[in-house]
Design an enzyme around this catalytic site. Sequence first.
Site, mmCIF file in Angstrom:
data_model
loop_
_atom_site.group_PDB
_atom_site.id
_atom_site.type_symbol
_atom_site.label_atom_id
_atom_site.label_comp_id
_atom_site.label_asym_id
_atom_site.label_seq_id
_atom_site.Cartn_x
_atom_site.Cartn_y
_atom_site.Cartn_z
ATOM 1 C CG ASP A 63 -1.758 1.357 1.366
ATOM 2 O OD1 ASP A 63 -1.828 2.034 0.604
ATOM 3 O OD2 ASP A 63 -1.974 1.472 2.621
ATOM 4 C CG ASN B 85 -2.961 5.222 -1.425
ATOM 5 O OD1 ASN B 85 -3.081 4.283 -0.700
ATOM 6 N ND2 ASN B 85 -4.155 5.516 -2.138
ATOM 7 C CG ASP C 82 -5.959 3.078 0.574
ATOM 8 O OD1 ASP C 82 -4.955 2.298 0.531
ATOM 9 O OD2 ASP C 82 -6.349 3.427 -0.638
ATOM 10 C CG ASP D 134 -1.429 1.769 -3.663
ATOM 11 O OD1 ASP D 134 -0.036 1.373 -4.101
ATOM 12 O OD2 ASP D 134 -1.780 2.225 -2.804
ATOM 13 C CG ASP E 193 -11.567 -15.153 -13.624
ATOM 14 O OD1 ASP E 193 -10.967 -15.954 -12.744
ATOM 15 O OD2 ASP E 193 -12.861 -15.329 -13.589
ATOM 16 C CD GLU F 180 -9.908 -19.523 -12.591
ATOM 17 O OE1 GLU F 180 -9.743 -19.875 -11.438
ATOM 18 O OE2 GLU F 180 -10.583 -18.991 -12.989
#
Length: 534
Positions: free
Chosen positions: A23, A25, A27, A31, A202, A266
């Site tokens: 992370d 930033n 929060d 990200d 997917d 997948e």
Amino acid sequence: MTDTRPWWRGATIYQIYPRSFADANGDGIGDLAGITAHLDHVAGLGVEAVWLSPFFRSPMADFGYDVSDYCDVDPVFGTLADFDALVARAHALGLKVIVDQVWAHTSDQHPWFAESRASRDNPKADWYVWRDAKPEGSPPNNWQSVFGGPAWTWDARRGQYYMHNFLKEQPQVNGHHPDVQQAFLDIARFWLERGVDGFRLDAINFMMFDPDLRDNPPAPDDGKVRTRPFDFQLHVYNQSHDAIPGFLERIRALFDSYDARFTVAEVGGADSDREMKLFTAEGRRLNSAYGFDFLYAEALTPTVVAEAVAKWPEADGQGWPSWAFENHDAPRAISRWTAPEQAHAFARMKMLLLASLRGNIFLYYGEELGLTQVDVPFEQLQDPEAIANWPRTLSRDGARTPMPWAADAPGLGFSTATPWLPIGSDHAGLAVDRQERDPHALLHWTRDVLAFRKAHPALLTGDIRVVEAGEAMLVLERRGEGETLLCVFNLSPEPQRWAPADPDRWRPLRESATQGWHFDGYGALIAQSIGEAR
């Protein structure tokens, strides 16, 4: 000797779950900038590529697998500029970038679905699967959702049911519709133009279905506990339509118009072996496919490995397999397959075994650290499937917890804020910085094993033969480019002795928890035929 193989053939690919990697930033949610800042760690492992789970704009009903805009980054992960910076940094480090594409369904917040549900005669009216109710008001057929309950939800705006194989917030696209297919090909081109090196597709076997909507037959009783209505049916008609390979050929043609791109599917379900071969056959469909041979296996046994390997013999027209012991949908292998007191030996053996398989191999973030499954309490669960079926299903959240970077830092270096999922109570001891300082740590062993695999063509692309698959011992032979390797694994916690008929022929190259041909619990050894040294 010049290596002329495509970069992906025999590659090691590192899966990153963006919410949980790093992370930047503050929060509490990982990200793209956090990933970029830690790509040196990934490159240092010796992998060829990173695979990013979805980071596209999404309401997050299924944490990114419900896409509302395929051509933008969700603000929680950053911006398109952040993605471009990630690709640039990855390429500078010699890493390819693979992204997830979720094409069997969209979010119910996608503009396509908003238009489709508005009326029965708009331009996108048939982009999703709509049907009238039966005369008494019940759903069109007996199909069930993977996440529980009927695969149909009533929509008053159209006065019809819409289909969803997963959450009701994930309406099924009409993959048979030529405009839908073209829209997805246009999305693919968007990301290829941004420098993406490959796609992981997917649940692609869910993209098309029986247009006649025939009822699925009941599944025979196999004695296993069934936690979902979905498990009571044979999925003959709601997925795996014969038209899917034709669309895959269109995808391959697009990818082949770019240089050195890669596609992997997948494929889950009872018919996955046939479908994986079908989806990768003849060199004109996808490059590779992987299923759930190991991801949902209750134990790692010689038989499980031997049966998985036997499905992919080298043959003309046969596709190329990919293998994973862990991913975002399965509990951490260390917790599934061994006791805590044996985790260190087991993790070393498991890594060497994965590197010995013929095909591409996938590492899930934290697997190089030996991360364990986290027992996430009900009140902190985020996974919609786990919440709906608690406590009878294995929570996917326990394998999606934050990456531990620094043992003594707040949030173990993942974030300065409270993480979106709890951190494992034993994960500080497995943190990257702590393992960097320990020459015997799994992190160093992983780097060594991957370098070893890369240095031996027999492991990258050679033939594979099961020499023995007993109760405890698994023995594989890998042969290629003038080299023969004997790969021996004790898959039990008890000491074992195994030796080839001609032990003097073999020179040990890599070993863990062995003394000659004596194997401690979870011992492993790879030996080379003398006279074939590289």
